[in-house]
Design a protein around this motif. Structure first.
Motif, mmCIF file in Angstrom:
data_model
loop_
_atom_site.group_PDB
_atom_site.id
_atom_site.type_symbol
_atom_site.label_atom_id
_atom_site.label_comp_id
_atom_site.label_asym_id
_atom_site.label_seq_id
_atom_site.Cartn_x
_atom_site.Cartn_y
_atom_site.Cartn_z
ATOM 1 N N UNK A 122 10.590 -55.187 12.042
ATOM 2 C CA UNK A 122 9.261 -54.635 12.226
ATOM 3 C C UNK A 122 9.047 -54.005 13.740
ATOM 4 N N UNK A 123 7.991 -53.177 13.571
ATOM 5 C CA UNK A 123 7.492 -52.510 14.863
ATOM 6 C C UNK A 123 8.536 -51.853 15.667
ATOM 7 N N UNK A 124 9.434 -51.274 15.281
ATOM 8 C CA UNK A 124 10.699 -50.553 15.863
ATOM 9 C C UNK A 124 10.395 -49.044 16.016
ATOM 10 N N UNK A 125 11.075 -48.519 17.227
ATOM 11 C CA UNK A 125 10.619 -47.120 17.378
ATOM 12 C C UNK A 125 12.086 -46.417 16.995
ATOM 13 N N UNK A 126 12.978 -46.927 16.496
ATOM 14 C CA UNK A 126 14.328 -46.289 16.081
ATOM 15 C C UNK A 126 14.885 -46.849 14.889
ATOM 16 N N UNK A 127 15.827 -46.176 14.403
ATOM 17 C CA UNK A 127 16.835 -46.953 13.117
ATOM 18 C C UNK A 127 18.111 -47.320 13.723
ATOM 19 N N UNK A 128 18.726 -48.206 13.133
ATOM 20 C CA UNK A 128 19.833 -48.607 13.573
ATOM 21 C C UNK A 128 21.160 -47.760 12.679
#
Length: 143
Positions: A122-128
């Motif tokens: 959660x609360x991330x600024x980009x995807x992996x």
């Protein structure tokens, strides 16, 4: 106030958006920012509830905080912006973290990860990126 019809003096009620807290007060006071009064003749102004705000003097109502903003305390005169990786609905008293499978693309906006990418926090600024040989759950035919 003098009444010409009845030939008597009487007290005038304070208008909505104003108040008088003292019996011998000579004038009505305007409600401050973050407070409101929607009735006439009242001795106080009420605080805007969490999730609402008012930034003008003499308000008769409070406004909902817009989407992607919040006010956590009562009596707010403004709404704060959510951080990147968080969002909120209109009238919110808090911001929520972007859910799994989404990322914070800008302040207050959560978007789904694009094909070939995932987010399990959660609360991330980009995807992996998905590792070679694997597809994200959001990819067509990925299940």
């Amino acid at each position: 106030m003098w009444n010409n019809i009845s030939k008597t003096y009487s007290c005038k009620k304070c208008d909505a958006g104003r108040f008088s807290s003292n019996a011998s007060q000579l004038f009505c006071v305007t409600c401050p920012r973050g407070r409101y009064q929607n009735q006439v003749g009242m001795p106080f102004c009420s605080s805007c509830a969490p999730g609402k705000y008012e930034n003008v003097l003499g308000a008769q109502t409070c406004r909902d905080c817009p989407a992607s903003t919040f006010s956590s305390a009562s009596g707010a005169s403004f709404c704060a912006s959510c951080k990147i990786g968080e969002s909120s609905l209109q009238g919110s008293s808090t911001c929520a973290s972007c859910s799994l499978g989404k990322y914070g693309s800008e302040v207050g906006v959560c978007e789904s990860c694009p094909p070939g990418k995932y987010q399990n926090e959660r609360k991330q600024t980009k995807c992996k990126d998905c590792p070679p040989g694997k597809l994200a759950d959001n990819d067509i035919g990925g299940r």
